[in-house]
Write an enzyme that holds these catalytic residues in place. Structure first.
Site, PDB file in Angstrom:
ATOM      1  N   HIS A   3      65.251  67.787 -22.516  1.00 44.43           N
ATOM      2  CA  HIS A   3      65.520  68.246 -23.891  1.00 44.43           C
ATOM      3  C   HIS A   3      64.196  68.677 -24.533  1.00 44.43           C
ATOM      4  O   HIS A   3      63.605  67.932 -25.317  1.00 44.43           O
ATOM      5  CB  HIS A   3      66.145  67.064 -24.630  1.00 44.43           C
ATOM      6  CG  HIS A   3      66.619  67.326 -26.022  1.00 44.43           C
ATOM      7  ND1 HIS A   3      65.891  68.001 -26.965  1.00 44.43           N
ATOM      8  CD2 HIS A   3      67.756  66.952 -26.639  1.00 44.43           C
ATOM      9  CE1 HIS A   3      66.570  68.036 -28.101  1.00 44.43           C
ATOM     10  NE2 HIS A   3      67.705  67.404 -27.922  1.00 44.43           N
ATOM     11  N   GLU A   7      66.590  73.812 -24.161  1.00 49.22           N
ATOM     12  CA  GLU A   7      66.754  72.637 -23.310  1.00 49.22           C
ATOM     13  C   GLU A   7      67.334  73.016 -21.957  1.00 49.22           C
ATOM     14  O   GLU A   7      68.334  73.740 -21.885  1.00 49.22           O
ATOM     15  CB  GLU A   7      67.680  71.638 -24.015  1.00 49.22           C
ATOM     16  CG  GLU A   7      67.217  71.332 -25.435  1.00 49.22           C
ATOM     17  CD  GLU A   7      68.261  70.580 -26.244  1.00 49.22           C
ATOM     18  OE1 GLU A   7      69.047  69.823 -25.634  1.00 49.22           O
ATOM     19  OE2 GLU A   7      68.300  70.761 -27.469  1.00 49.22           O
TER      20      GLU A   7
HETATM   21  C1  BG6 Z   1      70.560  68.588 -29.201  1.00 47.20           C
HETATM   22  C2  BG6 Z   1      72.013  68.665 -29.618  1.00 47.20           C
HETATM   23  O1  BG6 Z   1      70.482  68.714 -27.823  1.00 47.20           O
HETATM   24  O2  BG6 Z   1      70.015  67.344 -29.583  1.00 47.20           O
HETATM   25  C3  BG6 Z   1      72.100  68.432 -31.124  1.00 47.20           C
HETATM   26  O3  BG6 Z   1      72.529  69.915 -29.243  1.00 47.20           O
HETATM   27  C4  BG6 Z   1      71.431  67.115 -31.497  1.00 47.20           C
HETATM   28  O4  BG6 Z   1      73.459  68.438 -31.523  1.00 47.20           O
HETATM   29  C5  BG6 Z   1      70.015  67.121 -30.968  1.00 47.20           C
HETATM   30  O5  BG6 Z   1      71.449  66.976 -32.904  1.00 47.20           O
HETATM   31  C6  BG6 Z   1      69.231  65.840 -31.266  1.00 47.20           C
HETATM   32  O6  BG6 Z   1      69.915  64.735 -30.809  1.00 47.20           O
HETATM   33  P1  BG6 Z   1      69.356  63.276 -31.075  1.00 47.20           P
HETATM   34  O7  BG6 Z   1      70.349  62.328 -30.472  1.00 47.20           O
HETATM   35  O8  BG6 Z   1      68.005  63.192 -30.403  1.00 47.20           O
HETATM   36  O9  BG6 Z   1      69.222  63.153 -32.569  1.00 47.20           O
END
Ligand code: BG6
Length: 293
Positions: free
Chosen positions: A164, A267
Site C-alpha cells: 500500500h 498501491e
Molecule cells: C486504501 C483504501 O487502500 O486505504 C481506502 O482504498 C482506505 O479506502 C485507505 O481509506 C486507508 O486505509 P487505513 O485502514 O490505513 O485507514
C-alpha cells in the site's frame, strides 16, 4: 544487550544496520551508493526510500502512530490477508493483520533484508490458516520489494492484499498518476460502480479506486518537483489509487488535516477480482520496484 545490539550482532552487513526508530521500533537502515531506505520490523513496513541526491519518494504522516498493534500511516504498509474491510466480518481490522504484527529477520545481505511472519494463535483468530509471509527489501539503483505468500498447510486458502504505497508529491494539484488509461475500475466512493479510466488520473476530490485487469507499470508525474516516479510490478492484476481529500483526512486521527495535499497512493495490489488462491505447498509472489524515471 538491547534488541538493536542483538540484531546488529546477528545480521549487520555492509549496507545494512539496525537502529531504534520512531516510537522505539526496531528499524533496518539500508544504504547503497548514496541512496537509503528504512524498514520497520513492525509490519515489515518500509518507512522511507530516498534515492541518491533526491527528495524522499515515500510519504510518511507527521501524525503517524508508531506503536505495537497499530498500523503506521505512510510508507508501505503490507495489507494481508484481506484488502480494505474484511468481506464478511465488519469488526475485523481493515487491511488484515500483517501490518500490525512484529515480523522477524530471517536473512540479510548487502543492502537487503528478508523479514518473515508465520501464522500464530493471534492471526488464526482472524484467518484460520497456516501461512508463511516473507517480505524482501533490496536497495540498489531502485528499491525492490517482494512479498511472498507460502501455504505450508493441507488445504488451499484465498487472500487479497497490497503493498500500500504512499508517495510524496510537491502538491496534489501538481501531481497525476499515469498508466491506467482504458482500464476498468471499481469506484469505492460511488457505490462500487464499475467505470473505465480515460487519460491520466488527476486529483480534485476524494479518489478511491480499484483498477482491474492491469499488470502495467504506473507513473507518478509531479510537475512541482519536476520528477516522475516509476512503479513496476509483478504478480498483480490490480492497482489501487487513493487520496482521502479534505473530509476523510479530517476523520483520520493519524493523518494531518492538510496532509492530503502532500501525498497520493498508487498501491500494488491483489484486490477485488484479483484475489489469489494458494494451493497447499505453493507460493505466490507480489513484487514492486520503485525508481525515479
Ligand atoms: C486504501 C483504501 O487502500 O486505504 C481506502 O482504498 C482506505 O479506502 C485507505 O481509506 C486507508 O486505509 P487505513 O485502514 O490505513 O485507514
Amino acid at each position: 544487550m538491547t534488541l538493536i545490539d542483538t540484531l546488529n550482532r546477528d545480521w549487520q552487513t555492509r549496507g545494512l544496520r539496525f537502529a531504534e526508530g520512531p516510537g522505539g521500533l526496531a528499524i533496518a537502515e539500508l544504504t547503497h551508493e548514496g541512496a537509503s531506505a528504512t524498514v520497520a520490523l513492525h509490519g515489515a513496513h518500509v518507512l522511507s526510500y530516498v534515492p541518491a541526491g533526491a527528495k524522499p519518494v515515500l510519504w510518511l504522516s507527521k501524525e503517524a502512530i508508531f506503536k505495537d498493534g497499530k498500523a503506521i500511516r505512510g510508507g508501505i504498509p503490507v495489507c494481508w490477508p484481506w484488502f480494505a474491510d474484511h468481506p464478511d466480518e465488519p469488526n475485523y481490522p481493515a487491511h488484515g493483520v500483517a501490518r500490525t504484527r512484529s515480523w522477524k529477520v530471517v536473512s540479510t545481505d548487502s543492502a537487503s533484508l528478508t523479514l518473515e511472519l508465520q501464522a500464530n494463535e493471534a492471526t488464526r483468530e482472524h484467518f484460520p490458516h497456516d501461512f508463511v509471509l516473507r517480505l524482501q527489501a533490496t536497495l540498489g539503483d531502485a528499491l525492490a520489494i517482494q512479498l511472498s505468500v507460502h501455504n505450508p498447510g493441507k488445504s488451499p486458502f484465498t487472500y487479497t492484499g497490497a503493498l500500500h504505497t504512499y508517495f510524496a508529491v510537491s502538491h496534489i494539484d501538481q501531481a497525476r498518476a499515469e498508466g491506467l488509461d482504458g482500464r476498468p475500475y471499481i469506484d469505492s466512493i460511488d457505490g462500487k460502480t464499475r467505470k473505465t479510466q480515460a487519460g491520466p488520473i488527476r486529483f480534485q476530490e476524494e479518489v478511491d479506486r480499484i483498477y482491474l485487469e492491469t499488470t502495467d507499470t504506473c507513473l507518478v508525474n509531479d510537475n512541482g518537483w519536476d520528477r516522475t516516479i516509476r512503479i513496476a510490478k509483478e504478480g498483480s492484476h490490480s492497482t489501487v489509487v487513493w487520496n482521502p481529500w479534505i473530509a476523510k483526512a479530517q476523520r483520520m486521527a493519524d493523518f494531518g488535516d492538510q496532509e492530503y495535499q502532500e501525498m497520493l497512493c498508487v498501491e500494488t495490489t491483489n484486490a477485488a477480482d484479483d484475489a489469489i488462491a494458494v494451493p497447499p505447498g505453493e507460493t505466490h509472489k507480489l513484487a514492486l520496484t520503485l525508481s525515479l524515471a
